[in-house]
Design an enzyme around this catalytic site. Sequence first.
Site, PDB file in Angstrom:
ATOM      1  N   GLY A 209       0.845  -1.282   0.448  1.00 11.52           N
ATOM      2  CA  GLY A 209      -0.349   0.034   0.165  1.00 11.52           C
ATOM      3  C   GLY A 209       1.157   1.247   0.310  1.00 11.52           C
ATOM      4  N   ASN A 210      -0.098   2.167   0.396  1.00 10.18           N
ATOM      5  CA  ASN A 210       1.091   3.297   0.064  1.00 10.18           C
ATOM      6  C   ASN A 210       0.350   4.644   1.230  1.00 10.18           C
ATOM      7  OD1 ASN A 210      -1.091   5.489  -1.188  1.00 10.18           O
ATOM      8  ND2 ASN A 210      -0.858   4.299  -2.828  1.00 10.18           N
ATOM      9  N   ARG A 211       1.361   5.484   1.912  1.00  9.43           N
ATOM     10  CA  ARG A 211       0.601   6.594   2.774  1.00  9.43           C
ATOM     11  C   ARG A 211      -0.826   6.956   2.213  1.00  9.43           C
ATOM     12  NH1 ARG A 211       5.944   9.528   4.330  1.00  9.43           N
ATOM     13  NH2 ARG A 211       4.485  10.323   5.943  1.00  9.43           N
ATOM     14  N   SER A 212      -1.376   7.181   0.756  1.00  9.46           N
ATOM     15  CA  SER A 212      -2.241   8.243   0.734  1.00  9.46           C
ATOM     16  C   SER A 212      -3.602   7.907   1.716  1.00  9.46           C
ATOM     17  CB  SER A 212      -2.777   8.198  -0.230  1.00  9.46           C
ATOM     18  OG  SER A 212      -4.338   8.812  -0.135  1.00  9.46           O
TER      19      SER A 212
END
Length: 400
Positions: A209-212
């Site tokens: 995933g990512n930090r958005s």
Amino acid sequence: MERDPKTIVVGVTGGIAAYKTCELVRGLVKRGHRVKVVMTEAATRFVTPLTFRTLTSEPVTVSMWADAPDARIHHISLAEEADVVVIAPCTANVIAKLAHGRADDMLTTTALASEAPLVVAPAMNVHMWRKPVTAGNVATLRARGAVIVEQVSGELACGDVGEGRLAPVEVILEAVEAELVRVRDLAGLRVLVTAGGTREPIDPVRFIGNRSSGKTGFAIAEEAARRGARVSLVTGPSALPDPFGCEVVRVETALQMRAAVLARATDADIIIMSAAVADFRPAIVASDKIKKADAPETIALERNPDILAELGARDDIRAVLVGFAAETTDVETNARGKLAAKGCHLVVANDVSDPTLGFGTDENRVLFVTAAGTERMDVLAKRAIARELLDRTAALVRSR
Ligand code: CTP
């Protein structure tokens, strides 16, 4: 459904310029608006509630505890009725309270409870205005999306000369009208917004995933709905609640996001791709949880389709296309490259190398990049970025 006439809540605070608010209120009434005045206790020392009551033919509120005109909770009903809240004159004290979210009288409580745009016209002694603490409070309000109608220089009531005088009534009127235009300027348009980051599963419990956080996309969807658009928000997992008045489609993966977007894209007038879509996904998703002992040394990845580029390349999509670019170097050049490569009309670029801004925060500093040029914005609340972006996107729709 458009509400007409518009309801303007005018807040009056305790400064000598309060007498000019009579003209402001008259001007708003003349323009056909319904005006409801809320005064601080201090304001009543300068102008009486009766003056405003006579000018508006509406009850004027000062105390939290007076009997409300109807049985509703008055500060909440006023806050909800307001299409715009304008505070003129606004003293240094009330600016400080607004900046810090204090709500200890009818005016500040109404302002805090309202979702309507806030227009603030300060007026105070020049030394109070120039104090860093006041400047900081004004900057906080501006960053959060309030419109500050700058006061003007001249001779002040106290005899000092300098900036501090209330802006001319005409200028405040125009600022209120500009907010009213924004209230319904997207009526009839379909806006498709993506938000958050996608999750690409490795096995049933793990993902890439990512930090958005989704904050920017949610703010855009909410603002577009407030301005009258029919909004669909397609979002990756996000802790944020559904924005009011939007169709919300919650997805996990880039492929699911693509399907949800493509199903709505041909109907859209504006598509804003603020989602941080994962570029790659694990080539094989384990159907059972991978045990430590069996863990592979590497995870093979496969490219995800680029949703924005796909939209940009299709002839049957007539929407104004907005892409986002999160960069750590050469922000403008990279953003301009994406504008061309993905066939979009506007790219919102931000520098994610500054850890205090961007992912998960409430504020950001962005550039708007179009074929016509680049605009560099100050640090703004994500809600204010949403407002500025929709102003520009609506103009692109109108120019076609
Ligand atoms: N985007 C998309 N589909 C993807 C990847 C990105 O629609 N698979 C959209 C995002 O929603 C955003 C823009 O494209 O609007 C961001 O593009 P970009 O930053 O190019 O993605 P990156 O893959 O990060 O590009 P690069 O790594 O080369 O900077």
